[in-house]
Design a protein around this motif. Structure first.
Motif, PDB file in Angstrom:
ATOM      1  N   UNK A   1      49.554  52.101  28.876  1.00  0.00           N
ATOM      2  CA  UNK A   1      48.695  51.084  28.262  1.00  0.00           C
ATOM      3  C   UNK A   1      47.245  51.541  28.148  1.00  0.00           C
ATOM      4  N   UNK A   2      46.769  52.325  29.094  1.00  0.00           N
ATOM      5  CA  UNK A   2      45.369  52.755  29.086  1.00  0.00           C
ATOM      6  C   UNK A   2      45.130  53.963  28.199  1.00  0.00           C
ATOM      7  N   UNK A   3      46.210  54.621  27.786  1.00  0.00           N
ATOM      8  CA  UNK A   3      46.061  55.835  26.991  1.00  0.00           C
ATOM      9  C   UNK A   3      45.845  57.082  27.826  1.00  0.00           C
ATOM     10  N   UNK A   4      45.942  56.966  29.147  1.00  0.00           N
ATOM     11  CA  UNK A   4      45.815  58.154  29.994  1.00  0.00           C
ATOM     12  C   UNK A   4      46.933  59.139  29.694  1.00  0.00           C
ATOM     13  N   UNK A   5      48.132  58.594  29.422  1.00  0.00           N
ATOM     14  CA  UNK A   5      49.254  59.428  28.965  1.00  0.00           C
ATOM     15  C   UNK A   5      49.670  58.925  27.591  1.00  0.00           C
ATOM     16  N   UNK A   6      49.638  59.824  26.609  1.00  0.00           N
ATOM     17  CA  UNK A   6      49.997  59.466  25.231  1.00  0.00           C
ATOM     18  C   UNK A   6      51.289  60.195  24.863  1.00  0.00           C
ATOM     19  N   UNK A   7      52.403  59.464  24.775  1.00  0.00           N
ATOM     20  CA  UNK A   7      53.677  60.108  24.443  1.00  0.00           C
ATOM     21  C   UNK A   7      53.780  60.418  22.958  1.00  0.00           C
ATOM     22  N   UNK A   8      54.674  61.336  22.637  1.00  0.00           N
ATOM     23  CA  UNK A   8      55.007  61.582  21.235  1.00  0.00           C
ATOM     24  C   UNK A   8      55.806  60.390  20.696  1.00  0.00           C
ATOM     25  N   UNK A   9      55.842  60.264  19.398  1.00  0.00           N
ATOM     26  CA  UNK A   9      56.555  59.143  18.783  1.00  0.00           C
ATOM     27  C   UNK A   9      58.052  59.185  19.080  1.00  0.00           C
ATOM     28  N   UNK A  10      58.618  60.380  19.240  1.00  0.00           N
ATOM     29  CA  UNK A  10      60.062  60.504  19.472  1.00  0.00           C
ATOM     30  C   UNK A  10      60.409  60.610  20.959  1.00  0.00           C
ATOM     31  N   UNK A  11      59.433  60.376  21.814  1.00  0.00           N
ATOM     32  CA  UNK A  11      59.621  60.645  23.245  1.00  0.00           C
ATOM     33  C   UNK A  11      60.373  59.524  23.964  1.00  0.00           C
ATOM     34  N   UNK A  12      61.182  59.929  24.947  1.00  0.00           N
ATOM     35  CA  UNK A  12      61.823  59.000  25.877  1.00  0.00           C
ATOM     36  C   UNK A  12      61.131  59.150  27.223  1.00  0.00           C
ATOM     37  N   UNK A  13      60.441  58.096  27.634  1.00  0.00           N
ATOM     38  CA  UNK A  13      59.584  58.140  28.817  1.00  0.00           C
ATOM     39  C   UNK A  13      60.186  57.271  29.911  1.00  0.00           C
ATOM     40  N   UNK A  14      60.340  57.827  31.094  1.00  0.00           N
ATOM     41  CA  UNK A  14      60.887  57.088  32.232  1.00  0.00           C
ATOM     42  C   UNK A  14      59.762  56.696  33.178  1.00  0.00           C
ATOM     43  N   UNK A  15      59.680  55.408  33.476  1.00  0.00           N
ATOM     44  CA  UNK A  15      58.688  54.884  34.415  1.00  0.00           C
ATOM     45  C   UNK A  15      59.385  54.570  35.731  1.00  0.00           C
ATOM     46  N   UNK A  16      58.906  55.126  36.822  1.00  0.00           N
ATOM     47  CA  UNK A  16      59.474  54.845  38.138  1.00  0.00           C
ATOM     48  C   UNK A  16      58.797  53.603  38.697  1.00  0.00           C
ATOM     49  N   UNK A  17      59.529  52.492  38.722  1.00  0.00           N
ATOM     50  CA  UNK A  17      59.006  51.229  39.266  1.00  0.00           C
ATOM     51  C   UNK A  17      59.362  51.235  40.751  1.00  0.00           C
ATOM     52  N   UNK A  18      58.420  51.712  41.566  1.00  0.00           N
ATOM     53  CA  UNK A  18      58.790  52.232  42.882  1.00  0.00           C
ATOM     54  C   UNK A  18      58.841  51.212  44.016  1.00  0.00           C
ATOM     55  N   UNK A  19      58.187  50.037  43.871  1.00  0.00           N
ATOM     56  CA  UNK A  19      58.206  49.134  45.013  1.00  0.00           C
ATOM     57  C   UNK A  19      57.821  47.706  44.670  1.00  0.00           C
ATOM     58  N   UNK A  20      58.280  46.784  45.499  1.00  0.00           N
ATOM     59  CA  UNK A  20      58.063  45.345  45.250  1.00  0.00           C
ATOM     60  C   UNK A  20      57.640  44.583  46.493  1.00  0.00           C
ATOM     61  N   UNK A  21      57.046  45.274  47.447  1.00  0.00           N
ATOM     62  CA  UNK A  21      56.633  44.588  48.661  1.00  0.00           C
ATOM     63  C   UNK A  21      55.211  44.047  48.487  1.00  0.00           C
TER      64      UNK A  21
END
Length: 314
Positions: free
Chosen positions: A286-306
């Protein structure tokens, strides 16, 4: 024995006797547009649904299973999540558990530790202070020390998360991972090696890996900010440092404002109640710190919920 072999062996152990404890957590595929991102797909690895509310259960159980546990039990210092995971694993195996947490640890995490039957000690302003007190206590009792991020068994356990992703859906183009002491990214980077691009994400107020790279070696850093209870290690671990030097090109910093915005977005738009550390991957997009390619598959590790759910009310 290579780390990849250790990861595979660890997964086999989990599947053989501990499938009720270590869950195969869901992986949610969404088009990039659903998250406001210009890429083909975003994969959300929902590891916050793991036993104990974070990925840490994998490494802590593997540490306990790989060692003889003395009558004095196990001992750990933690910002909260590693302690919760160790306490849950200790309860599963029927052994004593003592957990040292710093004053910055959340009340929600402390309450969970007590509910799991851990002997809780709150001491020191930061994780590093709690760790020193824990090490002193371990010398007295001889309990098995479980380190929050810097033991091979802990890293191998974390690596089963990456192996699981590949088994579920194949190789992502990029994997975005939050970094504190480096145990999670060490496991993930050692599994994927350079078959997927692994991106390290840290709060700007806790730049353990970023500053180490600038210095050319692990260094102590001041840590604070919204994610300090989870990503509050003062220095990158040796295993995390080695793995990221070998397999991770990008180490990015994110503001507390970007992290908080992503955390609230996950709750409001997807009804995912996660702690700040779990929001860094979306914050990077969302911040643009990482800008993926249009064809990219990006995996986000949602690591914790405590977290305290009240903190999601705005």
């Amino acid at each position: 024995m290579t780390m990849r072999y250790q990861i595979e062996s660890c997964q086999r152990t989990f599947q053989k006797g501990y499938g009720h404890f270590i869950h195969q957590t869901p992986l949610w595929k969404l088009p990039g547009k659903a998250l406001g991102v210009d890429c083909a797909e975003v994969w959300l690895k929902l590891e916050h649904l793991q036993t104990g509310g974070s990925f840490k259960a994998r490494g802590m159980l593997n540490r306990l299973l790989s060692n003889t546990i003395p009558a004095s039990g196990v001992i750990v210092a933690s910002g909260g999540n590693a302690g919760i995971a160790t306490a849950a694993a200790a309860r599963e195996l029927g052994v004593r558990c003592e957990v040292f947490v710093p004053e910055v640890s959340s009340l929600a995490k402390r309450a969970k530790l007590v509910a799991l039957g851990a002997e809780l000690v709150v001491t020191g302003a930061a994780y590093s202070d709690a760790l020193q007190a824990c090490l002193a206590r371990q010398q007295q009792t001889g309990a098995l020390l479980t380190h929050a991020y810097d033991q091979p068994e802990v890293v191998a356990g974390a690596g089963t998360l990456a192996l699981e992703i590949e088994q579920q859906v194949g190789l992502p183009d990029a994997v975005l991972v939050s970094v504190g002491g480096g145990g999670l990214i060490a496991g993930i980077a050692n599994w994927f090696e350079q078959r997927s691009r692994v991106v390290a994400l840290e709060p700007a107020l806790a730049p353990t890996l970023f500053n180490a790279r600038e210095a050319g070696q692990p260094v102590d850093v001041a840590v604070s900010g919204i994610a300090a209870d989870s990503l509050g290690a003062k220095r990158i671990g040796n295993l995390g440092w080695a793995a990221t030097q070998a397999h991770v090109r990008d180490a990015l910093l994110l503001s507390d404002e970007a992290i908080r915005s992503a955390q609230l977005w996950l709750w409001k738009e997807l009804k995912l109640a996660v702690e700040p550390a779990a929001a860094l991957p979306l914050a990077a997009l969302h911040s643009g710190a990482y800008v993926p390619r249009a064809d990219e598959k990006v995996c986000l590790i949602i690591c914790g919920a405590n977290l305290d759910p009240a903190t999601l009310n705005t």
